[in-house]
Design a protein around this motif. Structure first.
Motif, mmCIF file in Angstrom:
data_model
loop_
_atom_site.group_PDB
_atom_site.id
_atom_site.type_symbol
_atom_site.label_atom_id
_atom_site.label_comp_id
_atom_site.label_asym_id
_atom_site.label_seq_id
_atom_site.Cartn_x
_atom_site.Cartn_y
_atom_site.Cartn_z
ATOM 1 N N VAL A 212 0.851 -1.203 0.000
ATOM 2 C CA VAL A 212 0.000 0.000 0.000
ATOM 3 C C VAL A 212 0.877 1.241 0.000
ATOM 4 O O VAL A 212 0.659 2.191 -0.771
ATOM 5 N N GLU A 213 1.897 1.233 0.842
ATOM 6 C CA GLU A 213 2.798 2.391 0.938
ATOM 7 C C GLU A 213 3.521 2.642 -0.383
ATOM 8 O O GLU A 213 3.765 3.799 -0.754
ATOM 9 N N ARG A 214 3.839 1.576 -1.118
ATOM 10 C CA ARG A 214 4.567 1.724 -2.382
ATOM 11 C C ARG A 214 3.645 1.911 -3.578
ATOM 12 O O ARG A 214 4.105 2.044 -4.717
ATOM 13 N N GLY A 215 2.334 1.884 -3.344
ATOM 14 C CA GLY A 215 1.398 2.188 -4.409
ATOM 15 C C GLY A 215 0.991 1.024 -5.291
ATOM 16 O O GLY A 215 0.342 1.226 -6.324
ATOM 17 N N TRP A 216 1.317 -0.209 -4.894
ATOM 18 C CA TRP A 216 0.934 -1.370 -5.692
ATOM 19 C C TRP A 216 -0.537 -1.728 -5.505
ATOM 20 O O TRP A 216 -1.196 -2.144 -6.451
ATOM 21 N N ILE A 217 -1.025 -1.643 -4.262
ATOM 22 C CA ILE A 217 -2.413 -2.002 -3.979
ATOM 23 C C ILE A 217 -3.066 -0.924 -3.117
ATOM 24 O O ILE A 217 -2.382 -0.091 -2.509
ATOM 25 N N THR A 218 -4.400 -0.963 -3.076
ATOM 26 C CA THR A 218 -5.145 -0.017 -2.244
ATOM 27 C C THR A 218 -5.293 -0.580 -0.838
ATOM 28 O O THR A 218 -4.998 -1.751 -0.579
ATOM 29 N N GLU A 219 -5.766 0.236 0.076
ATOM 30 C CA GLU A 219 -5.992 -0.235 1.442
ATOM 31 C C GLU A 219 -7.078 -1.298 1.503
ATOM 32 O O GLU A 219 -7.162 -2.038 2.483
ATOM 33 N N ARG A 220 -7.922 -1.363 0.481
ATOM 34 C CA ARG A 220 -8.960 -2.412 0.423
ATOM 35 C C ARG A 220 -8.408 -3.719 -0.138
ATOM 36 O O ARG A 220 -9.117 -4.715 -0.239
ATOM 37 N N GLY A 221 -7.132 -3.699 -0.555
ATOM 38 C CA GLY A 221 -6.505 -4.910 -1.065
ATOM 39 C C GLY A 221 -6.684 -5.128 -2.551
ATOM 40 O O GLY A 221 -6.381 -6.217 -3.060
ATOM 41 N N THR A 222 -7.159 -4.117 -3.282
ATOM 42 C CA THR A 222 -7.303 -4.241 -4.728
ATOM 43 C C THR A 222 -6.074 -3.655 -5.415
ATOM 44 O O THR A 222 -5.381 -2.808 -4.865
ATOM 45 N N ILE A 223 -5.827 -4.126 -6.631
ATOM 46 C CA ILE A 223 -4.655 -3.673 -7.361
ATOM 47 C C ILE A 223 -4.847 -2.241 -7.853
ATOM 48 O O ILE A 223 -5.945 -1.863 -8.271
ATOM 49 N N THR A 224 -3.822 -1.428 -7.782
ATOM 50 C CA THR A 224 -3.870 -0.076 -8.335
ATOM 51 C C THR A 224 -3.443 -0.111 -9.807
ATOM 52 O O THR A 224 -2.923 -1.117 -10.290
ATOM 53 N N GLU A 225 -3.638 0.999 -10.507
ATOM 54 C CA GLU A 225 -3.175 1.059 -11.886
ATOM 55 C C GLU A 225 -1.666 0.910 -11.944
ATOM 56 O O GLU A 225 -1.124 0.221 -12.818
ATOM 57 N N CYS A 226 -0.967 1.540 -11.006
ATOM 58 C CA CYS A 226 0.482 1.394 -10.929
ATOM 59 C C CYS A 226 0.865 -0.064 -10.689
ATOM 60 O O CYS A 226 1.769 -0.605 -11.337
ATOM 61 N N GLY A 227 0.171 -0.705 -9.764
ATOM 62 C CA GLY A 227 0.455 -2.109 -9.470
ATOM 63 C C GLY A 227 0.196 -2.999 -10.666
ATOM 64 O O GLY A 227 0.961 -3.935 -10.938
ATOM 65 N N ARG A 228 -0.868 -2.725 -11.396
ATOM 66 C CA ARG A 228 -1.192 -3.529 -12.575
ATOM 67 C C ARG A 228 -0.112 -3.382 -13.647
ATOM 68 O O ARG A 228 0.320 -4.364 -14.260
#
Length: 286
Positions: A212-228
């Protein structure tokens, strides 16, 4: 239009289920039990680590990567008091061969021979530099029966890809638990991976917080655009690392291998539990 799939990934979709019969079939488990490796943990760690010899836990922790250290440390080196690496190797090939013989009972033997020959031929052209598990498996003698040769070749190929995948994960800055959290953010239930890989809730939650801190996933545990995007990049790196062996194969030869493997792979995949931790997508088109 369907998304294009890298040939190295499409072929992995086909040979991975052939390898996986050793973990999920009664023949595979029974063969390990006969040599003293009872239970999934002992059969898995003993069978998969056996090509490395009677090693202690540290090199296996490094090679297996996304398994928590604790269960490996509990298993090794104690496993080798129950069964030698040689006994574990014999058990895994005997069990896998027996499983494939049953599952492929109605497949034309000539097709099994062809798939084994083509995949074994690819193994001879592998570059195993930097790939310890692949190299250890490639150094084993080839079985004489077609089912055993097919399984052995599939095993070398999947460990070769797996070693390259670990390198890609390390290069992406992910540790073993973080890699699993990312996968679960994409398409796998946490319950299917965390218990099998041995990570505690505290370890899993800490890995989640780091992502979450590095921007890969959200606090809800879903993938972010950056993480994808970063996940797609590491998957592409895995494909690239696995592709060299196929570079000089004419397309017709790749198609011939895929055609030989496809019905075999489908039968093996049908024997696997619907929810399992081997990493294949839910549906594939090779």
């Amino acid at each position: 239009m369907a998304d294009l799939v890298h040939p190295a990934r499409a072929l992995w979709w086909l040979f991975e289920p052939v390898h996986a019969v050793t973990y999920f079939t009664p023949e595979g488990l029974a063969a390990f039990e006969e040599v003293g490796l009872r239970g999934v943990a002992r059969s898995y760690f003993g069978g998969r680590a056996a090509p490395l010899g009677a090693v202690d836990a540290p090199p296996v922790i490094a090679a297996f990567f996304n398994f928590a250290p604790a269960p490996i440390e509990r298993a090794l080196p104690a496993i080798w008091k129950l069964a030698s690496p040689e006994a574990a190797l014999s058990a895994r090939i005997n069990g896998a061969s027996a499983a494939l013989e049953r599952l492929l009972e109605h497949v034309d033997p000539a097709q099994i021979e062809l798939a084994a020959d083509l995949l074994a031929d690819a193994v001879t052209r592998l570059d195993c530099a930097g790939r310890v598990l692949a190299a250890a498996n490639a150094a084993l003698p080839s079985p004489s029966d077609p089912h055993g040769r097919l399984w052995q070749a599939a095993t070398v190929m999947r460990e070769h890809r797996g070693d390259g995948h670990v390198a890609a994960l390390v290069a992406a800055g992910l540790d073993g638990c973080e890699a699993l959290v990312v996968r679960c953010a994409l398409d796998v239930r946490r319950e299917a991976l965390q218990p099998v890989r041995g990570w505690t809730d505290a370890e899993w939650d800490a890995a989640t917080a780091r992502l979450v801190e590095r921007g890969w996933i959200t606090e809800r545990g879903t993938i972010t655009e950056c993480g994808r995007i970063r996940h797609q990049a590491l998957e592409a790196a895995t494909d690239l690392a696995a592709a060299r062996v196929w570079e000089h194969h004419p397309r017709a030869e790749l198609d011939r291998l895929a055609a030989a493997l496809k019905p075999i792979s489908a039968l093996c995949r049908a024997a696997l539990p619907p929810i399992n931790p081997i990493g294949l997508p839910a549906t594939t088109t090779a």
